[in-house]
Design an enzyme around this catalytic site. Structure first.
Site, PDB file in Angstrom:
ATOM      1  N   ASP A 122      65.564  29.333  81.802  1.00 43.72           N
ATOM      2  CA  ASP A 122      65.065  29.389  83.180  1.00 43.72           C
ATOM      3  C   ASP A 122      64.156  28.180  83.356  1.00 43.72           C
ATOM      4  OD1 ASP A 122      63.757  29.829  85.559  1.00 43.72           O
ATOM      5  OD2 ASP A 122      62.899  31.772  84.995  1.00 43.72           O
ATOM      6  N   LYS A 164      60.405  20.409  89.635  1.00 42.36           N
ATOM      7  CA  LYS A 164      61.671  20.951  90.146  1.00 42.36           C
ATOM      8  C   LYS A 164      61.865  20.619  91.632  1.00 42.36           C
ATOM      9  CE  LYS A 164      64.080  25.434  90.025  1.00 42.36           C
ATOM     10  NZ  LYS A 164      63.964  26.802  89.491  1.00 42.36           N
ATOM     11  N   GLU A 174      69.952  31.579  89.860  1.00 43.18           N
ATOM     12  CA  GLU A 174      68.870  32.447  89.388  1.00 43.18           C
ATOM     13  C   GLU A 174      69.047  33.915  89.797  1.00 43.18           C
ATOM     14  OE1 GLU A 174      65.429  30.334  90.797  1.00 43.18           O
ATOM     15  OE2 GLU A 174      65.799  28.673  89.412  1.00 43.18           O
ATOM     16  N   ASP A 225      62.603  37.204  94.841  1.00 45.14           N
ATOM     17  CA  ASP A 225      61.998  36.367  93.797  1.00 45.14           C
ATOM     18  C   ASP A 225      60.748  35.667  94.337  1.00 45.14           C
ATOM     19  OD1 ASP A 225      61.279  34.453  91.930  1.00 45.14           O
ATOM     20  OD2 ASP A 225      63.298  33.676  91.631  1.00 45.14           O
TER      21      ASP A 225
HETATM   22  P1  ADP Z   1      58.200  30.225  88.970  1.00 43.91           P
HETATM   23  O1  ADP Z   1      59.475  30.973  89.085  1.00 43.91           O
HETATM   24  O2  ADP Z   1      57.731  29.663  90.283  1.00 43.91           O
HETATM   25  O3  ADP Z   1      58.211  29.220  87.892  1.00 43.91           O
HETATM   26  P2  ADP Z   1      56.884  32.649  87.903  1.00 43.91           P
HETATM   27  O4  ADP Z   1      57.976  33.567  88.225  1.00 43.91           O
HETATM   28  O5  ADP Z   1      56.568  32.459  86.465  1.00 43.91           O
HETATM   29  O6  ADP Z   1      57.014  31.242  88.608  1.00 43.91           O
HETATM   30  O7  ADP Z   1      55.580  33.186  88.670  1.00 43.91           O
HETATM   31  C1  ADP Z   1      54.335  32.585  88.552  1.00 43.91           C
HETATM   32  C2  ADP Z   1      53.360  33.339  89.425  1.00 43.91           C
HETATM   33  O8  ADP Z   1      53.286  34.693  88.997  1.00 43.91           O
HETATM   34  C3  ADP Z   1      51.956  32.794  89.391  1.00 43.91           C
HETATM   35  O9  ADP Z   1      51.445  32.703  90.705  1.00 43.91           O
HETATM   36  C4  ADP Z   1      51.191  33.843  88.599  1.00 43.91           C
HETATM   37  O10 ADP Z   1      49.819  33.936  88.971  1.00 43.91           O
HETATM   38  C5  ADP Z   1      51.934  35.087  88.993  1.00 43.91           C
HETATM   39  N1  ADP Z   1      51.714  36.170  88.028  1.00 43.91           N
HETATM   40  C6  ADP Z   1      51.986  36.175  86.705  1.00 43.91           C
HETATM   41  N2  ADP Z   1      51.590  37.342  86.144  1.00 43.91           N
HETATM   42  C7  ADP Z   1      51.064  38.093  87.142  1.00 43.91           C
HETATM   43  C8  ADP Z   1      50.463  39.389  87.208  1.00 43.91           C
HETATM   44  N3  ADP Z   1      50.317  40.146  86.128  1.00 43.91           N
HETATM   45  N4  ADP Z   1      50.027  39.829  88.421  1.00 43.91           N
HETATM   46  C9  ADP Z   1      50.156  39.052  89.525  1.00 43.91           C
HETATM   47  N5  ADP Z   1      50.695  37.834  89.515  1.00 43.91           N
HETATM   48  C10 ADP Z   1      51.140  37.344  88.341  1.00 43.91           C
HETATM   49 MG    MG Z   2      61.381  31.595  88.865  1.00 40.65          MG
END
Ligand code: ADP
Ligand code: MG
Length: 622
Positions: free
Chosen positions: A25, A91, A188, A210
């Site tokens: 991913d 990205k 995705e 998402d």
């Molecule tokens: P991306 O797909 O954009 O790379 P992610 O799916 O990894 O990102 O999501 C990242 C976001 O998820 C961040 O804003 C982070 O603060 C939030 N996040 C991660 N864990 C938690 C949690 N336990 N509670 C709330 N938000 C969370």
């Molecule tokens: Mg993502």
């Protein structure tokens, strides 16, 4: 836009001959690598046990002036001190020109607008987004090879469903640069659906919600006979957990009556807000405390307070969901299951709101930040031939409508947006003027009614149309979009068989922001557009009437007395002046008046041609 076809893999090799295949991913904020081990997919941790790799790369020079790089957590730690050379959210730049990045000016980077794709200037020279992504991929590849102590057979890499050819190609190039054999690029949302095993379950429509760090994507997938079709996609490319961090940081500062002035203060508050936000997904309250240059910020925040702050942002995501459902003509209760993806869907407030919207509990059993990588790993395992599985066929949709310019600068939509590709549609057009031998075909993309508000994709001319009366020619225009999102348009005059065609890449160079903008404008201005369209149509009608009258006058004007002729001239002049004024009803009335005022003349012309026919002379056209 590529059609991802997953064919029947071969027989399962012996266990000791297993090919090591991983799913990656490659996210905007985080990236992960996963693999199927002992029959179940799992994310692979780094040496410190962390599965998530921040998608960040920092370039710097060592004492000897050699280029060095930090990737992931190390780069993030250095980002505050060296923002210019620390590239995050790369990205967003993949396969993009500078013109595709409206917010480029707000970023700390020095962009280089190179042909094909922007590059970022760093101390180590200009870095292409492909190169930066390759660093992240190489780091994950290393992690996988260390885990298995073996070479990788290949990888499935995920991309957003709305990624166009250029973005997908850039992702493939990055993988190749990182020494990965790309088994497939996988959407995705489809990866998430596969992780939940939906491909083996009940047929129907699934929504994939998402909410990541900086982007929100909503996808509708239709599963039938083990085949996933991306029915529609939408979202907001500037909405995510980061916005919730900002809202919480501002609220905490306001509660304490403090201000974060220096960049360091701002960053520190944001980091603290994010930690508290994440804690509140499991705890009822949390302590936000940061030392700022202006004093100590120390506030207790409850889960309810956070939910209040996040509400407008969650509502914004649901508005995007509504738009996609409406476009696809689907009601929320027709959705069989909702899959939650992205770290931000860990927030109870998000889960509750999404559950209430769809009237069902969303699927949250798998880690929302891992689910995409897990699905990709399952797919990679199948493609490597480690598993016997049925065929999977994945389809994509057209992100924006495709159409043609018609008289009056209007757009005739040929293929509406969200039509699954590949697809083909044909429509017949005709000539506007008597004796017209060429037709200008202008292909446009967008949701608006007027050509000038849509994106021009291509122009070509159909020549050699045999001269005929206006409206007599039949020109069939065919739009065809192939599995890779390539559009070809052909125009063929049916009687003579003359033909012309052009091939265009509809999505190339159009950022998802631009797509979102064009859609938003389309919805916001629909009513105005309709009015404008009516006026333009009236103008076209008026023009057509004038043109026909002029032709008739030129041919048979001698049938009229000077008085009659003056009346008709006056009626024609009336139309001319009303065309300019833009009063729809007045223009329609004037056109009507000319039609009525020339009825007697038309009858006279008819009589004359009949007389000529009777006197043995040939009438070729009545
Ligand atoms: P991306 O797909 O954009 O790379 P992610 O799916 O990894 O990102 O999501 C990242 C976001 O998820 C961040 O804003 C982070 O603060 C939030 N996040 C991660 N864990 C938690 C949690 N336990 N509670 C709330 N938000 C969370
Ligand atoms: Mg993502």
């Amino acid at each position: 836009m590529a059609l991802l076809q997953i064919s029947e893999p071969g027989q399962s090799p012996d266990p000791h001959q297993r090919r090591i295949a991983v799913g990656i991913d490659l996210g905007t904020t985080h990236s992960l690598v996963a693999s199927v081990r002992h029959g179940t997919p799992e994310c692979l941790p780094d040496e410190q046990g962390r599965v998530i790799l921040p998608s960040a790369v920092r370039y710097f020079l060592d004492d000897q002036g050699r280029t060095r790089r930090q990737i992931g957590h190390d780069a993030m730690a250095a980002a505050a001190d060296d923002p210019v050379n620390t590239i995050v959210s790369v990205k967003r730049f993949m396969g993009r020109r500078l013109a595709d990045l409206p917010d480029a000016g707000k970023l700390p980077y020095q962009f280089d607008d190179q042909p094909g794709m922007v590059a970022v200037q760093t101390v180590a020279g200009a870095k292409s987004p492909v190169e930066v992504s390759a660093e992240i991929l190489a780091s994950l590849r290393q992690r996988a090879e260390d885990t298995f102590n073996d070479d990788l057979f290949g990888a499935v890499i995920t991309v957003p469903a709305y990624f166009d050819d250029a973005q997908r190609q850039a992702t493939k190039d990055a993988a190749q640069m990182a020494g990965l054999n790309v088994l497939r690029l996988l959407n995705e949302p489809t990866a998430a659906a596969i992780a939940y095993g939906l491909d083996n379950g009940a047929e129907g429509l699934y929504a994939i919600y998402d909410l990541g760090g900086g982007t929100f994507d909503i996808s509708l997938l239709q599963l039938s006979r083990g085949v996933f079709e991306v029915v529609a996609t939408g979202g907001d490319s500037a909405l995510g957990g980061d916005d919730i961090d900002h809202a919480l940081a501002e609220a905490a500062l306001a509660l304490a009556g403090l201000k974060a002035v220096t960049p360091q203060d701002k960053r520190a508050v944001l980091v603290a807000a994010r930690t508290v936000k994440e804690k509140l997904s499991t705890d009822g309250s949390a302590h936000l405390s940061v030392k700022l240059s202006g004093g100590m910020l120390s506030e207790f925040i409850t889960r309810e307070q956070l939910a209040q702050l996040a509400k407008p942002l969650i509502d914004k995501s649901l508005a995007a969901v509504k738009r996609v459902l409406r476009d696809a003509k689907i009601k929320p209760d027709e959705v069989k299951g909702v899959v939650m993806v992205g770290g931000s869907t860990r927030m109870p407030a998000v889960r509750d709101a999404v559950g209430a919207f769809f009237g069902q509990t969303p699927l949250t059993d798998l880690n929302p930040d891992e689910v995409v990588a897990l699905g990709a790993a399952i797919q990679a395992n199948q493609l490597a031939g480690n598993n016997q599985q049925g065929e999977l066929l994945l389809l994509d949709v057209l992100p924006l409508s495709l159409g043609l310019e018609t008289m009056g600068g209007l757009v005739e939509r040929i293929i509406p947006r969200n039509t699954p590709i590949p697809c083909a549609r044909a429509q017949d057009f005709t000539t506007f003027k008597d004796g017209q031998t060429a037709l200008a075909v202008h292909v446009v993309q967008g949701e608006r009614e007027q050509v000038e508000h849509c994106r021009s994709l291509a122009r070509f001319e159909l020549r050699g149309i045999p001269p005929m009366a206006a409206g007599a020619a039949r020109i069939r225009v065919t739009f065809q979009v192939d599995a890779d999102g390539l559009l070809s348009v052909s125009a063929r005059e049916q009687l003579s068989g003359v033909e012309a065609s052009v091939v265009v890449k509809p999505s190339y160079g159009l950022s998802d922001d631009q797509v979102a903008n064009m859609l938003r404008e389309g919805f916001a201005t629909a009513k105005e557009d309709m009015k404008d369209r009516a006026l333009r149509e009236a103008r076209v009608d008026a023009e057509r009437m004038l043109e026909a009258t002029r032709t008739a006058l030129a041919a048979d004007g001698d049938l009229l007395s000077a008085e009659q002729r003056a009346e008709i001239d006056e009626l024609m002049a009336q139309i001319g002046s009303r065309c300019d004024r833009g009063d729809l009803h007045a223009l329609e009335a004037a056109t009507q008046a000319l039609a009525k005022g020339t009825e007697a003349f038309a009858a006279e012309r008819m009589n004359r041609s009949i007389r000529q026919a009777l006197s043995g002379r040939q009438v070729d056209q009545l």
